[in-house]
Scaffold this motif. Structure first.
Motif, PDB file in Angstrom:
ATOM      1  N   SER A 103     -32.550 -50.658 -34.515  1.00 32.53           N
ATOM      2  CA  SER A 103     -33.148 -51.585 -35.018  1.00 32.53           C
ATOM      3  C   SER A 103     -34.796 -51.848 -35.438  1.00 32.53           C
ATOM      4  O   SER A 103     -35.367 -52.239 -36.159  1.00 32.53           O
ATOM      5  CB  SER A 103     -32.187 -53.270 -34.829  1.00 32.53           C
ATOM      6  N   HIS A 104     -35.210 -50.693 -34.002  1.00 28.51           N
ATOM      7  CA  HIS A 104     -36.493 -51.379 -33.847  1.00 28.51           C
ATOM      8  C   HIS A 104     -37.373 -50.506 -34.622  1.00 28.51           C
ATOM      9  O   HIS A 104     -38.717 -50.700 -35.300  1.00 28.51           O
ATOM     10  CB  HIS A 104     -36.935 -50.860 -32.732  1.00 28.51           C
ATOM     11  N   TYR A 105     -36.663 -49.310 -35.461  1.00 27.01           N
ATOM     12  CA  TYR A 105     -37.375 -48.939 -36.757  1.00 27.01           C
ATOM     13  C   TYR A 105     -36.435 -49.044 -37.617  1.00 27.01           C
ATOM     14  O   TYR A 105     -36.379 -47.989 -38.359  1.00 27.01           O
ATOM     15  CB  TYR A 105     -37.818 -47.267 -36.073  1.00 27.01           C
ATOM     16  N   PRO A 106     -36.355 -50.157 -38.418  1.00 33.43           N
ATOM     17  CA  PRO A 106     -36.082 -50.269 -39.713  1.00 33.43           C
ATOM     18  C   PRO A 106     -36.290 -49.453 -40.751  1.00 33.43           C
ATOM     19  O   PRO A 106     -35.527 -49.067 -41.808  1.00 33.43           O
ATOM     20  CB  PRO A 106     -36.328 -51.909 -39.553  1.00 33.43           C
ATOM     21  N   ARG A 107     -37.299 -49.044 -40.819  1.00 36.21           N
ATOM     22  CA  ARG A 107     -38.000 -47.686 -42.061  1.00 36.21           C
ATOM     23  C   ARG A 107     -37.643 -46.057 -41.974  1.00 36.21           C
ATOM     24  O   ARG A 107     -37.549 -45.524 -43.296  1.00 36.21           O
ATOM     25  CB  ARG A 107     -39.198 -47.589 -42.768  1.00 36.21           C
ATOM     26  N   VAL A 108     -36.788 -45.912 -40.757  1.00 32.52           N
ATOM     27  CA  VAL A 108     -36.443 -45.041 -40.371  1.00 32.52           C
ATOM     28  C   VAL A 108     -35.076 -44.737 -41.521  1.00 32.52           C
ATOM     29  O   VAL A 108     -35.081 -45.118 -40.721  1.00 32.52           O
ATOM     30  CB  VAL A 108     -36.419 -44.223 -38.862  1.00 32.52           C
TER      31      VAL A 108
END
Length: 154
Positions: A103-108
């Motif tokens: 969730s810290h890196y939603p674009r991954v």
């Protein structure tokens, strides 16, 4: 039950992360005869902290482990090291932490990692979280040690 959470590590955390990693990977050392690369180096942990994507895993007020994310590009992250010390295992911390990291890196859209071939609990854990085994690597052809490659596409 205390809740687990990720806290971005600072330079002051490098020695603690090293000690936690050595504790967490002690069983691997006993099984395979060595620790994962760099785990015993405080300097390496400091360098990884300075890269900006190394997290302390907190369980309540205590530090239970660490997780290092390596940004490969805007859409792919490798979970380089993920460790929880034995005292904190079997408390569902791992599942919470992986979800928080994602969730810290939603674009991954692509997550990858490797884990030892005899780490059966790890295999089950990652598969439960949606990771799929995509390959096998033998780091040293003179050693009977293999890593399983896992990937999760979102």
């Amino acid at each position: 039950m205390p809740k687990s959470r990720l806290v971005l590590a600072s330079a002051e955390d490098a020695l603690q992360l090293k000690n936690l990693a050595v504790d967490a990977f002690q069983a691997d050392f006993e099984q395979y005869g060595s620790f994962p690369p760099h785990i015993e180096s405080t300097a390496w942990h400091l360098q990884s902290v300075e890269a900006g994507h190394y997290y302390l895993i907190k369980y309540g007020d205590e530090v239970a482990g660490g997780i290092l994310a390596v940004i490969k590009n805007h859409q792919e992250i490798e979970i380089k090291y993920f460790f929880i010390t034995p005292d904190f295992q079997d408390k569902r911390i791992g599942s919470q932490v992986v979800k928080q990291l994602e969730s810290h890196y939603p674009r991954v859209t692509c997550w990858s990692l490797v884990t030892p071939f005899k780490a059966f609990r790890n295999h089950h854990f990652y598969e439960k979280l949606g990771y799929v085994k995509v390959g096998e690597v033998q780091p040293d052809i003179n050693e009977p040690f293999w890593l399983f490659e896992y990937q999760k596409t979102i």
